[in-house]
Structures are given as structure tokens and as C-alpha cells.
Design a protein around this motif. Structure first.
Motif: not given
Length: 170
Positions: A30-35, A98-114
Motif C-alpha cells: 500500500y505504501e508504494i501504491l499511495y506514493a 506482451q506483458p513483461g515483468p513488474p517494474a521495480e519501484l521505490s519510495l525514492e523514485d516516487a518522491e522524484r516523480l512527485r
């Protein structure tokens, strides 16, 4: 005209909202989804049932989660401009994608995106929301107007018998 077979390649075809949400919550949490999505149902009351209840009522949030599922969890390339206008469940994914593997996401990347989104929003506000119109300080030659548009303010209406609230305002 499209047929049902056109949608067979869409990873959302035949998947319920509960199944979709369970997959991404189990993988990211949930934390990554919210971020990344900034939807309060992933922060305030993080449960599958509460999130589903909210997402079923709120089209924009459900479409945001479905797009996240397609382009982050299933790693599909971004949709064309024409397909992007459609809700994620109605998009036609070309057979070669075709679908691939899930992307590697982090809270730091989410902050940069925000932060990037905040800069874009500030630029949008500064430019007055003119998309593709480069009038303003950066390119005044694009038009006669180089600053914010203002309209003269009208004087307040006179208090007379035609205004039922005139006496109350005094």
C-alpha cells in the motif's frame, strides 16, 4: 469497428478489480501504491475491501489504478495518444506488445516523480494553462500578449429593489 478478439491481448480483459488490486498490493504494498498514485484509500484505510469499495465508486481513481497495472505492473509500453483517450479497460493492446515483468519501484523514485509533477503543475499554473501556446515571457513574439490576461472588474451592483439580498448585505 472492433470485436471482442481485439481486447484479448489487454491484460485487464477478464480480470476483476479485486484480483487486479490483490496482485499489485501483494507485489508493491500500500505504501508504494499511495506514493505513486496519491489515492487516499491506500493510505487512510489500507485494505482490499475498502479500496475496492472506493474504486468502484470513483471512475478516475479506478482508471488510474488500472493504468498503473498496465504500465507499471505489466510493463506495457505507453498507449498511443488515440488509445490514451480511452479508459484502460477499453484500450486495444497491439498483438506484438506482451506483458513483461513488474517494474521495480521505490519510495525514492516516487518522491522524484512527485517533485517532477509539482514542477510541471507550477509551470502550468505560471503559463495560465495554455497548452502549446508559447505566449509569455519565454516567447513574446508568439503573440501580442505577454502577461496574464486581466479583465476590468465590474463595480458592485447598486442596492435597489431588484436585489432581494441588498438589505441583508447592509
Amino acid at each position: 469497428m472492433t470485436t471482442d478478439s481485439d481486447y484479448q491481448n489487454n491484460p485487464l480483459h477478464g480480470i476483476s478489480l479485486k484480483q487486479l488490486l490483490s496482485e499489485i498490493v501483494n507485489h508493491y504494498g500500500y505504501e508504494i501504491l499511495y506514493a505513486y498514485l496519491n489515492i487516499n484509500c491506500f493510505k487512510d484505510n489500507p485494505s482490499i475491501d475498502a479500496s475496492i469499495k472506493f474504486l468502484k465508486k470513483t471512475d478516475w481513481a479506478r482508471e488510474k489504478v488500472e493504468a498503473f497495472y498496465l504500465y507499471q505492473f505489466k510493463s506495457l509500453p505507453r498507449a498511443s495518444a488515440e488509445q490514451f483517450e480511452l479508459p484502460p479497460r477499453d484500450r486495444i493492446v497491439p498483438p506484438e506488445q506482451q506483458p513483461g515483468p513488474p517494474a521495480e519501484l521505490s519510495l525514492e523514485d516516487a518522491e522524484r516523480l512527485r517533485e517532477k509533477r509539482a514542477r510541471k503543475a507550477a509551470a502550468h499554473d505560471r503559463d495560465g494553462g495554455r497548452k502549446g501556446d508559447r505566449r509569455g515571457p519565454s516567447n513574446p513574439a508568439a503573440g501580442q500578449h505577454s502577461g496574464p490576461r486581466t479583465t476590468p472588474r465590474a463595480s458592485p451592483p447598486a442596492a435597489d429593489d431588484s436585489d432581494p439580498w441588498a438589505k441583508w448585505r447592509k
